[in-house]
Write a protein that holds these residues in place. Sequence first.
Motif, mmCIF file in Angstrom:
data_model
loop_
_atom_site.group_PDB
_atom_site.id
_atom_site.type_symbol
_atom_site.label_atom_id
_atom_site.label_comp_id
_atom_site.label_asym_id
_atom_site.label_seq_id
_atom_site.Cartn_x
_atom_site.Cartn_y
_atom_site.Cartn_z
ATOM 1 N N HIS A 270 0.835 -1.208 0.000
ATOM 2 C CA HIS A 270 0.000 0.000 0.000
ATOM 3 C C HIS A 270 0.868 1.255 0.000
ATOM 4 C CE1 HIS A 270 -3.772 -2.131 0.430
ATOM 5 N NE2 HIS A 270 -3.281 -2.824 1.441
ATOM 6 N N MET A 271 1.924 1.258 0.806
ATOM 7 C CA MET A 271 2.837 2.392 0.824
ATOM 8 C C MET A 271 3.601 2.485 -0.496
ATOM 9 S SD MET A 271 4.195 5.021 2.227
ATOM 10 C CE MET A 271 3.631 4.930 3.930
ATOM 11 N N ASP A 272 4.006 1.327 -1.034
ATOM 12 C CA ASP A 272 4.761 1.318 -2.283
ATOM 13 C C ASP A 272 3.933 1.841 -3.449
ATOM 14 O OD1 ASP A 272 6.814 0.327 -0.854
ATOM 15 O OD2 ASP A 272 6.825 -1.670 -1.729
ATOM 16 N N LYS A 273 2.628 1.577 -3.429
ATOM 17 C CA LYS A 273 1.768 2.118 -4.485
ATOM 18 C C LYS A 273 1.774 3.644 -4.453
ATOM 19 C CE LYS A 273 -2.052 -0.294 -3.742
ATOM 20 N NZ LYS A 273 -3.457 -0.744 -3.922
ATOM 21 N N PHE A 274 1.737 4.198 -3.249
ATOM 22 C CA PHE A 274 1.752 5.653 -3.111
ATOM 23 C C PHE A 274 3.064 6.236 -3.632
ATOM 24 C CE2 PHE A 274 2.918 9.389 -0.565
ATOM 25 C CZ PHE A 274 1.867 10.238 -0.881
ATOM 26 N N VAL A 275 4.194 5.618 -3.260
ATOM 27 C CA VAL A 275 5.499 6.104 -3.700
ATOM 28 C C VAL A 275 5.663 5.898 -5.205
ATOM 29 C CG1 VAL A 275 7.995 5.883 -3.414
ATOM 30 C CG2 VAL A 275 6.500 5.669 -1.435
ATOM 31 N N SER A 276 5.109 4.792 -5.724
ATOM 32 C CA SER A 276 5.212 4.508 -7.156
ATOM 33 C C SER A 276 4.522 5.571 -7.990
ATOM 34 C CB SER A 276 4.616 3.133 -7.470
ATOM 35 O OG SER A 276 5.353 2.099 -6.859
ATOM 36 N N VAL A 277 3.445 6.151 -7.462
ATOM 37 C CA VAL A 277 2.771 7.245 -8.162
ATOM 38 C C VAL A 277 3.746 8.388 -8.400
ATOM 39 C CG1 VAL A 277 1.002 9.023 -7.930
ATOM 40 C CG2 VAL A 277 0.458 6.667 -7.338
ATOM 41 N N SER A 278 4.639 8.604 -7.432
ATOM 42 C CA SER A 278 5.606 9.697 -7.545
ATOM 43 C C SER A 278 6.575 9.472 -8.696
ATOM 44 C CB SER A 278 6.378 9.835 -6.227
ATOM 45 O OG SER A 278 7.410 10.792 -6.347
ATOM 46 N N TYR A 279 7.247 8.301 -8.728
ATOM 47 C CA TYR A 279 8.281 8.138 -9.745
ATOM 48 C C TYR A 279 7.743 7.647 -11.085
ATOM 49 C CZ TYR A 279 8.804 3.010 -9.043
ATOM 50 O OH TYR A 279 8.608 1.651 -8.976
ATOM 51 N N ALA A 280 6.514 7.119 -11.113
ATOM 52 C CA ALA A 280 5.963 6.649 -12.383
ATOM 53 C C ALA A 280 5.096 7.692 -13.070
ATOM 54 C CB ALA A 280 5.136 5.372 -12.160
ATOM 55 N N ILE A 281 4.557 8.657 -12.313
ATOM 56 C CA ILE A 281 3.601 9.609 -12.877
ATOM 57 C C ILE A 281 4.021 11.061 -12.649
ATOM 58 C CG2 ILE A 281 1.200 10.399 -12.797
ATOM 59 C CD1 ILE A 281 0.467 7.538 -11.883
ATOM 60 N N VAL A 282 4.362 11.406 -11.414
ATOM 61 C CA VAL A 282 4.647 12.807 -11.082
ATOM 62 C C VAL A 282 5.997 13.249 -11.628
ATOM 63 C CG1 VAL A 282 4.949 14.471 -9.217
ATOM 64 C CG2 VAL A 282 3.206 12.685 -9.022
ATOM 65 N N ILE A 283 7.035 12.431 -11.437
ATOM 66 C CA ILE A 283 8.391 12.821 -11.849
ATOM 67 C C ILE A 283 8.514 13.030 -13.359
ATOM 68 C CG2 ILE A 283 10.794 12.017 -11.969
ATOM 69 C CD1 ILE A 283 10.481 10.954 -9.156
ATOM 70 N N PRO A 284 7.904 12.199 -14.220
ATOM 71 C CA PRO A 284 7.986 12.480 -15.658
ATOM 72 C C PRO A 284 7.422 13.845 -16.051
ATOM 73 C CG PRO A 284 7.312 10.218 -15.333
ATOM 74 C CD PRO A 284 7.300 10.866 -13.972
ATOM 75 N N LEU A 285 6.486 14.385 -15.259
ATOM 76 C CA LEU A 285 5.993 15.752 -15.496
ATOM 77 C C LEU A 285 6.907 16.775 -14.845
ATOM 78 C CD1 LEU A 285 3.883 17.797 -16.456
ATOM 79 C CD2 LEU A 285 2.585 17.337 -14.360
ATOM 80 N N LEU A 286 7.453 16.436 -13.681
ATOM 81 C CA LEU A 286 8.328 17.357 -12.967
ATOM 82 C C LEU A 286 9.603 17.647 -13.755
ATOM 83 C CD1 LEU A 286 9.050 18.916 -10.333
ATOM 84 C CD2 LEU A 286 10.043 16.772 -9.494
ATOM 85 N N ASN A 287 10.155 16.615 -14.402
ATOM 86 C CA ASN A 287 11.436 16.769 -15.091
ATOM 87 C C ASN A 287 11.438 17.856 -16.158
ATOM 88 O OD1 ASN A 287 12.434 14.790 -13.451
ATOM 89 N ND2 ASN A 287 12.401 13.179 -14.984
ATOM 90 N N PRO A 288 10.487 17.873 -17.120
ATOM 91 C CA PRO A 288 10.519 18.961 -18.118
ATOM 92 C C PRO A 288 10.270 20.330 -17.514
ATOM 93 C CG PRO A 288 8.508 17.652 -18.339
ATOM 94 C CD PRO A 288 9.414 16.898 -17.405
ATOM 95 N N ILE A 289 9.479 20.385 -16.434
ATOM 96 C CA ILE A 289 9.241 21.663 -15.771
ATOM 97 C C ILE A 289 10.532 22.181 -15.145
ATOM 98 C CG2 ILE A 289 8.041 22.775 -13.849
ATOM 99 C CD1 ILE A 289 5.676 20.919 -14.390
ATOM 100 N N VAL A 290 11.252 21.291 -14.453
ATOM 101 C CA VAL A 290 12.511 21.672 -13.805
ATOM 102 C C VAL A 290 13.526 22.134 -14.837
ATOM 103 C CG1 VAL A 290 14.515 20.761 -12.554
ATOM 104 C CG2 VAL A 290 12.200 20.223 -11.776
ATOM 105 N N TYR A 291 13.621 21.420 -15.956
ATOM 106 C CA TYR A 291 14.632 21.740 -16.957
ATOM 107 C C TYR A 291 14.317 23.000 -17.747
ATOM 108 C CZ TYR A 291 17.610 17.634 -16.501
ATOM 109 O OH TYR A 291 18.497 16.705 -16.041
ATOM 110 N N THR A 292 13.043 23.413 -17.782
ATOM 111 C CA THR A 292 12.679 24.605 -18.559
ATOM 112 C C THR A 292 12.540 25.858 -17.713
ATOM 113 O OG1 THR A 292 10.343 23.960 -18.412
ATOM 114 C CG2 THR A 292 11.549 23.309 -20.394
ATOM 115 N N LEU A 293 12.063 25.720 -16.473
ATOM 116 C CA LEU A 293 11.811 26.901 -15.651
ATOM 117 C C LEU A 293 13.084 27.693 -15.374
ATOM 118 C CD1 LEU A 293 9.181 25.749 -12.980
ATOM 119 C CD2 LEU A 293 8.846 27.331 -14.879
ATOM 120 N N ARG A 294 14.202 26.991 -15.172
ATOM 121 C CA ARG A 294 15.443 27.662 -14.800
ATOM 122 C C ARG A 294 16.401 27.800 -15.982
ATOM 123 N NH1 ARG A 294 16.718 28.244 -9.587
ATOM 124 N NH2 ARG A 294 18.917 28.220 -10.169
ATOM 125 N N ASN A 295 15.945 27.484 -17.181
ATOM 126 C CA ASN A 295 16.851 27.447 -18.322
ATOM 127 C C ASN A 295 16.584 28.626 -19.258
ATOM 128 O OD1 ASN A 295 18.245 26.686 -20.791
ATOM 129 N ND2 ASN A 295 18.406 24.644 -19.887
#
Length: 313
Positions: A270-295
């Motif tokens: 149950h905890m792993d499902k919650f953490v998996s949402v982060s690296y499987a769904i949230v991080i792929p969106l976070l990465n382009p935002i991080v690379y563009t906002l400060r660039n």
Amino acid sequence: MNTGNESQMAEFILLGIPSSKELQLLLFVVLLGFYLLTISANLLIIGTITLEFNLRKIPMYIFLCHFSFLEIWYITSTVPKMLVDFIVDNNIISYKGCITQIYFFFALGFSELFFLSMMGYDRYLAICNPLRYNSIMTRKLCNQMAMFSWICGFSSSFLLTIPSSRLLFCGPRVINHFFCDFVALLSISCNKTFGTDVILYAFAWIIILYSFLFTTLSYVHIIKTISRLPSLLSRRKAFSTCVSHLTVVLTYYSTIVFIHIRPTTQYTLHMDKFVSVSYAIVIPLLNPIVYTLRNREVHDALRKIITRGCILI
């Protein structure tokens, strides 16, 4: 006990995120929004780098283009199936579909680890060897390093996929996850052994920690070099070129280390499902935002492309 052939014909039920119909619909809308934003943001980066000549010849942006392409397929390996499961009654996935999902999810995840290491090495050369950077990090070497990351990632995934394909299932084939994860599949197998656990544990240590140590070593040299720069302004300018990559590294590694660097007996699904949402769904969106906002270079390239488009209209 079921035979190997019976296991291969099996279907699995993905338990997903149990909730009411109303919450399922809300999760569908939110998840669809995340998916479309991730695809759009990464396509924007790829398009900007491809259309802007000054960017597509710089090694850092060649890596970023590959990285964005990887993120598109990484989130696509899990989210479309999740979206379907939110609107259908039976969250069924075939045996072959499950093994295929495991392969591509881990192949893309491992490739991301290798890319982060290569991008860290690129930053190391740019800051620690600025005068030799262009002669060392040629476009040919950059493409070879990118190809190396793809090949290593997709080859390494076989070491998890092959054991997955040999598991037998005697009881209910209900996977307590929102996608076919190796650990969740292993937990319902009736021929799980201590050896299988050790192989997974050792393999996670080797791939994840070795790539992390390689990236960390690059940043140790980077920090030493930056600390020797004469002025505060030059130190800030040098460090700013690493902030985006370092943010992605810390975010991604912190989640996958939590998930994979533990014996499977200590897993709480149950905890792993919650953490998996982060690296499987949230991080792929976070990465382009991080690379563009400060660039600033990406911002300038986008303005040029938009301006050219407006003139043509």
